[in-house]
Write an enzyme that holds these catalytic residues in place. Structure first.
Site, short mmCIF file in Angstrom:
data_model
loop_
_atom_site.label_atom_id
_atom_site.label_comp_id
_atom_site.label_asym_id
_atom_site.label_seq_id
_atom_site.Cartn_x
_atom_site.Cartn_y
_atom_site.Cartn_z
N THR A 1 -11.19 -6.98 -4.63
CA THR A 1 -12.48 -6.84 -5.17
C THR A 1 -13.04 -5.18 -4.95
OG1 THR A 1 -13.28 -7.66 -3.24
CG2 THR A 1 -13.23 -9.32 -4.87
N GLU A 2 -12.51 -4.70 -3.88
CA GLU A 2 -13.03 -3.29 -3.82
C GLU A 2 -12.27 -2.34 -4.60
OE1 GLU A 2 -12.08 -5.46 -1.05
OE2 GLU A 2 -14.05 -5.91 -0.78
N HIS B 1 1.86 3.43 -9.11
CA HIS B 1 1.86 1.89 -9.30
C HIS B 1 2.84 1.26 -10.00
CE1 HIS B 1 -2.06 2.10 -7.60
NE2 HIS B 1 -2.48 2.78 -8.46
N LEU C 1 10.17 -20.62 -5.28
CA LEU C 1 9.06 -20.02 -4.26
C LEU C 1 7.79 -20.06 -4.99
CD1 LEU C 1 8.51 -17.39 -2.57
CD2 LEU C 1 9.04 -16.08 -4.59
N ASP D 1 0.75 -1.42 -0.04
CA ASP D 1 0.17 -0.05 0.21
C ASP D 1 0.96 1.18 -0.09
OD1 ASP D 1 -2.47 1.38 0.00
OD2 ASP D 1 -2.70 1.31 2.07
N ARG E 1 -12.52 2.27 -7.71
CA ARG E 1 -11.54 3.28 -8.05
C ARG E 1 -11.97 4.03 -9.38
NH1 ARG E 1 -5.71 2.40 -5.46
NH2 ARG E 1 -6.45 1.69 -3.52
N ARG F 1 -0.06 7.52 -2.61
CA ARG F 1 0.66 8.76 -1.96
C ARG F 1 1.82 9.17 -2.47
NH1 ARG F 1 -0.92 6.09 3.34
NH2 ARG F 1 -1.53 4.31 2.00
N ARG G 1 -4.80 -1.93 8.87
CA ARG G 1 -5.91 -2.78 8.76
C ARG G 1 -5.71 -3.91 7.77
NH1 ARG G 1 -7.82 2.65 7.03
NH2 ARG G 1 -7.62 2.99 4.78
C1 IPE Z 1 -5.32 -2.66 -0.07
O1 IPE Z 1 -5.04 -1.47 -0.41
C2 IPE Z 1 -5.41 -3.28 -1.36
C3 IPE Z 1 -4.24 -3.58 -2.08
C4 IPE Z 1 -2.87 -3.07 -1.74
C5 IPE Z 1 -4.41 -4.04 -3.62
P1 IPE Z 1 -6.07 -0.31 -0.46
O2 IPE Z 1 -5.67 0.90 -0.40
O3 IPE Z 1 -7.25 -0.55 -1.63
O4 IPE Z 1 -6.98 -0.46 0.84
P2 IPE Z 1 -7.99 0.53 1.72
O5 IPE Z 1 -8.70 1.10 0.86
O6 IPE Z 1 -6.74 1.38 2.50
O7 IPE Z 1 -8.49 -0.47 3.07
C1 IPE Z 2 -1.94 0.35 -3.26
O1 IPE Z 2 -1.67 1.52 -3.20
C2 IPE Z 2 -1.90 -0.51 -4.88
C3 IPE Z 2 -3.27 -0.93 -5.14
C4 IPE Z 2 -4.39 -0.74 -4.16
C5 IPE Z 2 -3.65 -1.41 -6.38
P1 IPE Z 2 -2.71 2.66 -3.32
O2 IPE Z 2 -3.10 2.98 -4.75
O3 IPE Z 2 -3.96 2.16 -2.43
O4 IPE Z 2 -2.03 3.98 -2.76
P2 IPE Z 2 -2.44 5.01 -1.60
O5 IPE Z 2 -2.91 4.23 -0.55
O6 IPE Z 2 -3.82 5.64 -2.14
O7 IPE Z 2 -1.41 5.77 -1.38
MG MG Z 3 -4.06 2.47 -0.51
#
Ligand code: IPE
Ligand code: IPE
Ligand code: MG
Length: 247
Positions: free
Chosen positions: A71-72, A42, A136, A25, A76, A29, A199
């Site tokens: 799945t959530e 990404h 692996l 994650d 975006r 940001r 979380r």
């Molecule tokens: C969790 O990150 C999913 C992935 C890293 C693929 P998110 O950024 O989607 O999770 P939330 O929204 O902070 O819970």
């Molecule tokens: C995690 O990074 C990657 C995916 C969920 C695909 P984020 O895109 O959630 O990055 P932040 O949390 O917005 O910084």
């Molecule tokens: Mg995130």
């Protein structure tokens, strides 16, 4: 939260986890801090991932599960979802030779059928190509949701019970675990989340009930094998009691 000020080990601890799960994650940001569009974060995240996979391979970690798309995440903005899907195709095209050469076995956790056609084909080809590898185990969670995984297992059990192939009274934890995407693999020993959120975001709920949790502030594109090594030291220092007492 673990302090960002870290001791800086050079070697590895003696006790390594068999299965590491990572919520990668902080990409968005990381990009925003640099005035870049989120997809640039990404793309930078892929570089960090390559380093961590190489480290797992070199250090003899058996199974690595990475959360790539939940799945959530479909909720975006369409542009970001498209960018992620494009990156996925580039990822498999660019990395599959090295992964196969390193004897990595790829398994997709999640609803592959729910992916767009080209992505579905690419991940199926990767699973087929590396299916016989013995190094692996790399689990890539794509279109993955923990609740969805549990429901899917429950549905398959109910379907088998309805046809008399399975007696519900006989169901035990091992039998249930076999129906999960991770069937046959050890449960998660170490769960790492980068990016500062504390979380699990629906990642591997069954498999992490006794995992050691490590949350750090590092944005995923800045994560590296050095940071990973420190997280392995944190893990090695934990007292895993599994409900028992130390005598
Ligand atoms: C969790 O990150 C999913 C992935 C890293 C693929 P998110 O950024 O989607 O999770 P939330 O929204 O902070 O819970
Ligand atoms: C995690 O990074 C990657 C995916 C969920 C695909 P984020 O895109 O959630 O990055 P932040 O949390 O917005 O910084
Ligand atoms: Mg995130």
């Amino acid at each position: 939260m673990n302090s960002p000020k870290r001791p800086g080990h050079t070697g590895l601890p003696g006790k390594l986890p068999r299965h590491v799960a990572i919520v990668m994650d902080g990409n968005g940001r990381w990009a925003r801090k640099r005035g870049l569009p989120r997809p640039a974060g990404h793309a930078a995240g892929v570089e960090a991932l390559r380093d961590i996979i190489r480290a797992c391979d070199e250090w003899g970690i058996g199974t690595l599960s990475i959360y790539a798309f939940s799945t959530e995440n479909w909720a975006r903005p369409g542009e970001e979802v498209s960018a992620l899907m494009g990156l996925l195709l580039r990822y498999f095209a660019g990395e599959i030779d090295e992964l196969d050469e390193k004897n990595v076995r790829i398994r997709i956790l999640g609803d592959v059928e729910g992916l767009p056609g080209p992505q579905r084909d690419a991940v199926c080809r990767a699973m087929e190509r590396t299916g016989g590898n013995t190094g692996l185990n790399l689990n890539i969670a794509l279109n993955y949701g923990g609740r969805q995984e549990l429901l899917r297992a429950a549905r398959s059990l109910m379907a088998d019970a309805a046809t008399g192939r399975f007696d519900p009274g006989e169901l035990d934890e091992q039998g249930f675990a076999r129906r999960l995407y991770t069937g046959g693999q050890p449960e998660v020993d170490l769960f790492i989340r980068t990016g500062g959120e504390v979380r699990t975001s629906n990642f591997l709920p069954w498999q992490t009930t006794y995992a050691e949790m490590v949350f750090n502030e590092i944005l995923w594109p800045d994560y590296s094998r050095e940071a990973f090594r420190e997280d392995l030291w944190i893990y090695a220092g934990r007292d895993r009691r599994f409900g028992m007492v130390r005598t």
